[in-house]
Design an enzyme around this catalytic site. Structure first.
Site, short mmCIF file in Angstrom:
data_model
loop_
_atom_site.label_atom_id
_atom_site.label_comp_id
_atom_site.label_asym_id
_atom_site.label_seq_id
_atom_site.Cartn_x
_atom_site.Cartn_y
_atom_site.Cartn_z
N CYS A 1 0.81 -1.21 0.00
CA CYS A 1 0.00 0.00 0.00
C CYS A 1 0.85 1.28 0.00
CB CYS A 1 -1.00 -0.05 1.14
SG CYS A 1 -2.40 1.04 0.82
N HIS B 1 -3.45 -5.50 2.21
CA HIS B 1 -3.10 -5.68 3.62
C HIS B 1 -3.70 -7.01 4.04
CE1 HIS B 1 -1.84 -1.52 4.42
NE2 HIS B 1 -2.77 -1.16 3.60
#
Ligand code: GLN
Length: 253
Positions: free
Chosen positions: A93, A189
């Site tokens: 990310c 994630h």
């Protein structure tokens, strides 16, 4: 055999338990009798990339990414040399965005490492979703959770996978993540690796091969009962929301 994992700036880049990815790599090495050492680097610590086999750059808010960006300028050349030399990187990310040239936000531009030819632009609305992909690197789908305001454009680079459910790099292209040499960048994630054992082992074997050769990199298979179930749980939960799911997904374990 020993593998050394570098965790870059865990105090700043550690959203949604990215640290769990480190624990997963360490445990999967130890289960196979391979020694693992973790070196966590603070923002002012000197980083000697020559002793590292795997580098993890986790996710972070725009504010934290801005702080990290100033430090990245100083380590850019040695980080790039590590990557060009086949060093393994898993960037998630905010960390994924920082691999690229820049991340343009409403509050200014965050300069990246420029290690991979990608860039990110913030757009209205966040892409928040459970997500799963099919990657041609693995039989199992890759599952995770995404939450990002940035849209990443990967130019001619290879994506990590095709989005089966969720948004991915920019919510439009249908692709997620990037693969460049032994670098994987992704918005997922989760933490990512415990639920995606094939992806974890891919990183480990790449790192072992680089330091100890191809023969040593053939990893003993692990039972992975819980890991596979966790992966399948996410896929099953959303599969009926995907049109032509069966044709899209190649093989589910
Ligand atoms: N701050 C970045 C964004 O919102 C990355 C967020 C994250 O790491 N989850 O796009």
């Amino acid at each position: 055999m020993k593998i050394t994992i570098g965790h870059l700036f865990p105090d700043l880049l550690n959203l949604y338990g990215d640290r769990g990815n480190i624990q997963c790599m360490v445990q999967r090495l130890r289960w196979r009798g391979i020694e693992a050492e973790v070196k966590a680097f603070g923002i002012d610590d000197r980083i000697d990339f020559s002793v590292l086999d795997i580098v993890l750059l986790g996710g972070g808010s725009d504010r934290e990414q801005m702080i990290v960006c100033n430090r990245l300028k100083e380590i850019k050349d040695s980080f790039k040399a590590y990557v060009e030399n086949g060093g393994v990187v898993i960037a998630i990310c905010g960390g994924y965005q920082l691999l690229g040239k820049y991340y343009e936000t409403d509050n200014g531009r965050i300069e990246g490492l420029d290690i991979v030819d990608i860039y990110t632009v913030q757009e209205k609305g966040r892409l928040i979703n459970n997500i799963f992909l099919q990657s041609d690197l693995f039989e199992m789908p890759i599952v995770g959770f995404e939450n990002h305001g940035g849209r990443t454009h990967i130019n001619n680079n290879k994506p990590l996978g095709k989005v089966i459910y969720g948004k991915g790099n920019d919510g439009k292209s249908g692709y997620e993540g990037v693969v460049y040499k032994n670098v994987i960048g992704t918005y997922l994630h989760g933490p990512l690796l415990p639920k995606n054992p094939q992806l974890c082992d891919y990183l480990l074997s790449r790192a072992i091969e680089r330091r100890y050769g191809a023969e040593a990199s053939k990893l003993t298979p692990l039972p992975d009962k819980e890991e596979n179930e966790a992966n399948k749980y996410i896929v099953d939960r959303y599969s009926d929301k995907v049109e032509n799911f069966k044709e899209k997904i190649r093989k589910l374990i």
